[in-house]
Write an enzyme that holds these catalytic residues in place. Structure first.
Site, PDB file in Angstrom:
ATOM      1  N   HIS A 127      60.974  18.694  21.561  1.00  0.00           N
ATOM      2  CA  HIS A 127      60.800  17.944  22.796  1.00  0.00           C
ATOM      3  C   HIS A 127      59.357  17.502  23.004  1.00  0.00           C
ATOM      4  O   HIS A 127      59.109  16.522  23.697  1.00  0.00           O
ATOM      5  CB  HIS A 127      61.243  18.782  24.000  1.00  0.00           C
ATOM      6  N   THR A 133      59.120  19.544  34.681  1.00  0.00           N
ATOM      7  CA  THR A 133      59.699  18.243  34.320  1.00  0.00           C
ATOM      8  C   THR A 133      60.664  18.355  33.148  1.00  0.00           C
ATOM      9  O   THR A 133      61.021  17.357  32.524  1.00  0.00           O
ATOM     10  CB  THR A 133      58.586  17.233  33.987  1.00  0.00           C
ATOM     11  N   THR A 134      61.080  19.575  32.855  1.00  0.00           N
ATOM     12  CA  THR A 134      62.108  19.837  31.848  1.00  0.00           C
ATOM     13  C   THR A 134      63.104  20.835  32.443  1.00  0.00           C
ATOM     14  O   THR A 134      62.770  21.558  33.390  1.00  0.00           O
ATOM     15  CB  THR A 134      61.503  20.423  30.555  1.00  0.00           C
ATOM     16  N   HIS A 161      52.848  14.545  26.649  1.00  0.00           N
ATOM     17  CA  HIS A 161      53.926  13.592  26.893  1.00  0.00           C
ATOM     18  C   HIS A 161      53.418  12.181  26.612  1.00  0.00           C
ATOM     19  O   HIS A 161      52.299  11.829  26.986  1.00  0.00           O
ATOM     20  CB  HIS A 161      54.401  13.662  28.345  1.00  0.00           C
ATOM     21  N   HIS A 218      50.784  21.058  26.416  1.00  0.00           N
ATOM     22  CA  HIS A 218      51.649  20.189  25.626  1.00  0.00           C
ATOM     23  C   HIS A 218      51.415  18.753  26.079  1.00  0.00           C
ATOM     24  O   HIS A 218      50.717  18.499  27.064  1.00  0.00           O
ATOM     25  CB  HIS A 218      53.125  20.589  25.782  1.00  0.00           C
TER      26      HIS A 218
END
Length: 312
Positions: free
Chosen positions: A78, A208-209, A110, A108
């Site tokens: 992801h 947001t996951t 995006h 992480h």
């Protein structure tokens, strides 16, 4: 082991397995479809409340221990994620809208950005995940202030000076294009910081996951980090199940606060220039006024009048 456990629990879908996709957001479980304060959102600067009196934002953000962090990288299908190694000293975040200390767990990325500012999306957004110090995973996921995420938006520029921010990460990306892990290495997280880490928006929202728990204090930096075009292209080759990995914007429907440092004030040179321009304009108006009075006298005595529009 709890550090690794929280990372897997929160960000790889371990709660309900890994069976979710950015292509099917309407099928996400938990609060993702039933919540009322979901993230990300479009932040409108004109609507954000400037906390001039420190009612919500109590002092500057404080970052301790972010320069040398021993973390391991992974492509989890992801996103690409770097998690702090077990038993390593955890960087600590405090201040600003936070009440108490928050321990850094992982960061992480995006692409495109998840948040938008004044309707504008950015090529990339970096998330620094923190858990309230002293809480277990289960406790953090049950409290509205259990997690804090620093969000840094990124802008793409050309030139060697743009290579600095992701210089340590770029060599690792080809090794995790497919879903694989990297051994731990020391990373200077301050390279990934916004140029102004005191200029931000903050609001209460969600992960947001899946399962999108509404337990996050979001701190969204408004000054972009500059990355290079070459580095950005590397991320398009990473296998995350598609060409991008961002969640759609959610309804705002809540208060957004803005730090005092986010206010753009005119520079000293700009202010001086404006004052000089005003002085020149006023001088011109006065000169034309005097010219008009003199012309009245000239007309009375039958003399030739002066063109006041040419008066300097």
């Amino acid at each position: 082991m709890w550090i690794i456990a929280v990372t897997l629990l929160v960000f790889t879908g371990a709660i309900n397995g890994d069976d979710w996709s950015y292509d099917y957001e309407t099928q996400w479980p938990g609060a993702c479809t039933s919540g009322t304060q979901q993230s990300p959102i479009n932040i409108m600067s004109r609507d954000a409340l400037v906390d001039k009196h420190g009612a919500h934002i109590k002092g500057p953000l404080v970052f301790r221990g972010y320069s040398n962090v021993n973390a391991s990288g992974e492509n989890n299908g992801h996103t690409v994620i770097w998690t702090i190694e077990e038993d390593e000293p955890m960087p600590i975040l405090s201040g600003g809208p936070l009440r108490g200390n928050y321990s850094f767990l992982q960061f992480h990325l995006h692409w495109l950005s998840e948040h938008a500012i004044d309707g504008m999306k950015y090529p990339m957004e970096i998330h620094f995940l923190h858990i309230k110090t002293g809480l277990t995973v289960e406790e953090a996921l049950q409290r509205p202030d259990g997690l804090a995420v620093i969000a840094v938006i990124c802008q793409v520029h050309s030139g060697e000076e743009s290579e600095y921010a992701l210089e340590e990460l770029s060599p690792m990306l080809p090794k995790i294009i497919n879903q694989s892990k990297l051994p731990a290495s020391v990373i200077d997280l301050t390279r990934l910081f916004s140029p102004n880490m005191q200029s931000y928006y903050t609001y209460h929202g969600s992960l947001t996951t899946p399962q999108c728990q509404e337990v996050v204090t979001w701190i969204v930096m408004d000054t972009p980090l500059i990355i290079s075009d070459t580095q950005y292209k590397l991320f398009s080759k990473v296998d995350v199940g598609g060409i991008d990995n961002y969640r759609s914007l959610q309804p705002v429907n809540r208060v957004i606060y803005r730090s005092n440092a986010s206010l753009t004030l005119p520079s000293s040179l700009g202010l001086i220039a404006a004052l000089l321009n005003l002085s020149t304009t006023m001088s011109s108006i006065v000169s034309k006024g005097v010219c008009t009075v003199v012309n009245l006298k000239r007309k009375f005595w039958g003399n030739k009048v002066q063109d006041c529009n040419k008066t300097e």
